[in-house]
Each structure stands twice: as structure tokens, then as C-alpha cells.
Design an enzyme around this catalytic site. Structure first.
Site, PDB file in Angstrom:
ATOM      1  N   ASP A 100      42.756  34.227  28.111  1.00  0.00           N
ATOM      2  CA  ASP A 100      43.501  32.907  28.251  1.00  0.00           C
ATOM      3  C   ASP A 100      44.248  32.551  27.173  1.00  0.00           C
ATOM      4  O   ASP A 100      44.421  33.231  26.093  1.00  0.00           O
ATOM      5  CB  ASP A 100      42.497  31.926  28.545  1.00  0.00           C
ATOM      6  N   GLU A 126      38.214  27.931  39.120  1.00  0.00           N
ATOM      7  CA  GLU A 126      38.247  27.935  37.661  1.00  0.00           C
ATOM      8  C   GLU A 126      37.310  26.728  37.510  1.00  0.00           C
ATOM      9  O   GLU A 126      36.360  26.657  36.818  1.00  0.00           O
ATOM     10  CB  GLU A 126      39.362  27.856  36.782  1.00  0.00           C
ATOM     11  N   HIS A 142      44.966  32.307  39.587  1.00  0.00           N
ATOM     12  CA  HIS A 142      43.890  31.686  38.779  1.00  0.00           C
ATOM     13  C   HIS A 142      43.283  31.008  40.214  1.00  0.00           C
ATOM     14  O   HIS A 142      43.880  30.214  40.708  1.00  0.00           O
ATOM     15  CB  HIS A 142      44.476  30.540  38.015  1.00  0.00           C
TER      16      HIS A 142
HETATM   17 ZN   LIG Z   1      45.198  31.259  32.566  1.00  0.00          ZN
END
Ligand SMILES: [Zn+2]
Length: 377
Positions: free
Chosen positions: A314, A212, A209
Site C-alpha cells: 500500500d 478493508e 479495494h
Molecule cells: Zn490502496
């Protein structure tokens, strides 16, 4: 032999770019139905003037990939609000994480016709489940968190032992084992480097990740801001590199292992160039980004540099369902004229396979019609 024509706004056979106003010709009925042609609707009409035409909806393609989810978080109540509150919500709900939640998540994937997945796994029993699951493929990435450099050696040794044991359960055509260093700020630099080296030598796919939340760049560049304060409440020490999150990964050599990078919302032109040069794919999760107030993924910037983009939902903690159709619709609404429907379908299919390091499927003459995915739209 009975023939019929299916048509949709977008028809993608898995090769090159998708086609607007395309059509597929099927011959035979039910299970025995075969694809005998894929072309523009106009040419198909000329070749098969007798065949009835059905408009099936938005698109026809090989099955799409959910390139990023967390099946073991499927019992987490759906959350809307800022990113840091979401992280607190996940930490509070740890007991809801696990095998039963992953089973719910698998059922939810199937409901949406998805059989290829990039899943982040934080429980050993969930990894075992996914590796034995029939009719599922993709990558189960073992999640690693470890912000304290003093713990790097111990966590690394544990991770190597676990991942090598998991790999003994891999089956041909089934789910592969991968590795997911959680984020560039929740895994210390020495641990990130060890994990990268391990992924390189053992041929493990990586997923991380990155960028974000808008607060992540501030943390890396200056060590300040809400994410820095949040990390201090956990007693984590952090030395900012002064670079962007992507620049930081590049400086540690992490991009050389070609990790797939998830979210990638807050990136500049130089970040995208570095990602393109390294040959990394990027995963776009538009509904989660919207729910957690993370901002708009710069679709056009990746398109300009020819970076492979995939779609992921997600977890059910930040997406209302695991539907790729809904994810694609959200991306279409978010980007408007900046992202064409043709490019979005290609991302959901070919981009997804590329992101997981798997060969993308194609629709060929003679294939069973059961391999067609119909996007109702
Ligand atoms: Zn995630």
C-alpha cells in the site's frame, strides 16, 4: 570454473511450492555468474562436494512483486490511526500528491530491488511517467471515483477516452494500463458495471479495494455505522444491498471480469468461495491493515480455498517503506503458524505476478545469477 553454493531457509524457483533448506549453485564471477543447479542443499552438497557454501539469509527466489501501492502518495506523511481518520488525512494532503511524489516512490521501490509493481494512479502525469519508465513493469491502474449514479455516464466517457489515450503509450515489456474502480462504495453501481464491461471488452486488468475496514460490511449490509455516517458528510446517498461487499460485486457481475481484490480482510467463507470460483487474486497488505486498525487478513481461509494471494505495501501513507521483505516479515509475525514461510515467499513472487495478470518468472539452469532475489531476513 569456480562454483559456489548459496543456501537459504526457503528456495523458490518459481514453480510449484517453495523448498525448505534448498540451495542454488552459481558458476563464474560477477556479471557473468550463471545458475547451474537448484535443488535441496543435501543433494547439491553431494553433487558439488568441493564448492564452498554461503548461507545468504531467509530466501532465494525470482524477484518479488509489490502488487499494490500508490506511488503518487509517496509524500503523504506516514499515518497510524483509524481508517476514517486516514481517509481525511489523504483528502487533506491532496496537494502533496503527484509527479514528484511518484518519483520518490519509484526511487523507494528501486532501493528495495522491486521492478514489478501494481500501482494505483490518480494523476495523468504520473501515468505518463510510469508508462515511459525504463526497467519497470507491472500494471498502472487508473483510479476511478464516482459515487453519484447521475454522474456515471459522464465519468465513464471521460475514463474511456483517458484510458485509451494512455494505452497508446504502452511499450512491450513495460508497464500496462489497468483500471481501478476505487471501492464498491465510492463508485456507483451503474459506473461499476460500465467499467467492468469496458475492462472485459478492452482486456484491461482491474484492481479494487474491498472489505478493508470492518465498517464496510455494515455499510453494505445495513447502511449504518461509521463509514455510512462518514459518507453522508460528503452528501453521498447510499442504498445498502444487504449483501457483503464481495457479494455486492458478484451481484453486479463485477467478479466476472476477474478483478484483483485488495485488502479483503472482512470476508466470510461464502465470500472466499465466490472469489475462488471467479478466479480472482487477492492482495494482502498487512502493515497498512495494522496501521489503520483494519484487523487481520484471514490467510488460512484463502489458503483453504486455494485462492492466489499476493503481497503489497500500500502507500507510504500507511506503510513506513515500500520493502517487500518488511511486508513479508510483518505477514509472518501476524499469521504465525497459519502461514508458512514457503507460502509467503510464493505469494510475494508468483502470487504477485498472478495478481497483475503477468506470467510468473522462473529460475532455470543457465540463467544469469542477477535474476536471483536474496531475502536477507
Ligand atoms: Zn490502496
Amino acid at each position: 570454473m569456480q562454483r559456489r553454493i548459496l543456501t537459504a531457509d526457503v528456495v523458490y524457483n518459481g514453480l510449484g511450492t517453495a523448498r525448505a533448506a534448498g540451495a542454488v549453485v552459481l558458476q563464474g564471477e560477477g556479471e557473468a555468474a550463471q545458475i547451474i543447479a537448484v535443488d535441496s542443499l543435501e543433494r547439491i552438497r553431494q553433487r558439488f562436494p568441493e564448492a564452498p557454501i554461503t548461507r545468504v539469509g531467509f530466501a532465494l527466489s525470482p524477484p518479488p512483486v509489490n502488487a499494490h501501492t500508490h506511488l503518487d502518495l509517496s509524500r503523504l506523511p506516514y499515518f497510524r490511526g483509524d481508517y476514517l481518520s486516514f481517509i481525511r488525512h489523504v483528502i487533506k494532503s491532496q496537494q502533496q500528491r503527484g509527479l514528484e511524489a511518484a518519483r520518490d516512490g519509484l526511487a523507494e521501490l528501486r532501493r528495495h530491488g522491486v521492478r514489478v509493481v501494481g500501482d494505483i494512479v490518480a494523476r495523468e502525469e504520473v501515468m505518463t511517467l510510469l508508462l515511459s519508465e525504463p526497467a519497470l513493469s507491472g500494471v498502472a491502474y487508473w483510479e476511478v471515483i464516482g459515487p453519484d449514479p447521475a454522474e456515471a455516464e459522464r465519468i465513464f466517457n471521460e475514463t474511456v477516452a483517458k484510458v485509451r489515450a494512455f494505452r497508446r503509450l504502452e511499450r512491450p515489456g513495460g508497464v500496462r494500463v489497468g483500471l481501478s474502480p476505487h471501492t464498491p462504495h465510492t463508485v456507483s453501481a451503474p459506473l461499476l458495471q460500465k467499467l467492468t464491461q469496458f475492462a472485459h471488452t478492452d482486456g484491461l486488468p482491474l484492481q479494487i479495494h474491498v472489505a478493508e475496514t470492518p465498517f464496510e460490511a455494515a455499510l453494505h449490509r445495513t447502511g449504518m455505522g461509521p463509514l455510512a455516517e462518514f459518507m453522508r458528510t460528503f452528501g453521498a446517498s447510499w442504498q445498502p444491498s444487504g449483501l457483503s461487499p464481495v457479494g455486492y460485486l458478484a451481484s453486479l457481475g463485477v467478479l466476472e471480469a476477474r478483478p484483483t481484490l485488495v485488502h479483503m480482510v472482512h470476508v466470510d467463507e461464502e465470500d472466499v468461495r465466490a472469489v475462488q470460483r471467479a478466479g480472482c487474486a487477492v492482495i494482502h497488505c498487512p502493515r497498512s491493515n495494522e496501521a489503520l486498525e483494519c484487523g487481520r487478513f484471514p490467510w488460512e481461509r484463502y489458503a483453504k480455498h486455494g485462492v492466489d494471494v499476493a503481497l503489497g505495501t500500500d502507500s507510504l501513507g500507511s506503510a513506513p517503506d515500500l520493502s517487500l521483505e518488511a511486508e513479508l516479515s510483518a505477514a509472518a509475525a501476524l499469521h504465525g503458524s497459519k502461514a508458512s514461510p514457503l507460502a509467503l515467499v510464493r505469494a510475494a513472487v508468483k502470487g504477485g505476478y498472478r495478481a497483475l495478470g503477468l506470467p510468473p518468472p522462473r529460475i532455470n539452469r543457465g540463467d544469469s545469477a542477477s535474476g536471483l532475489y536474496i531475502w536477507r531476513g
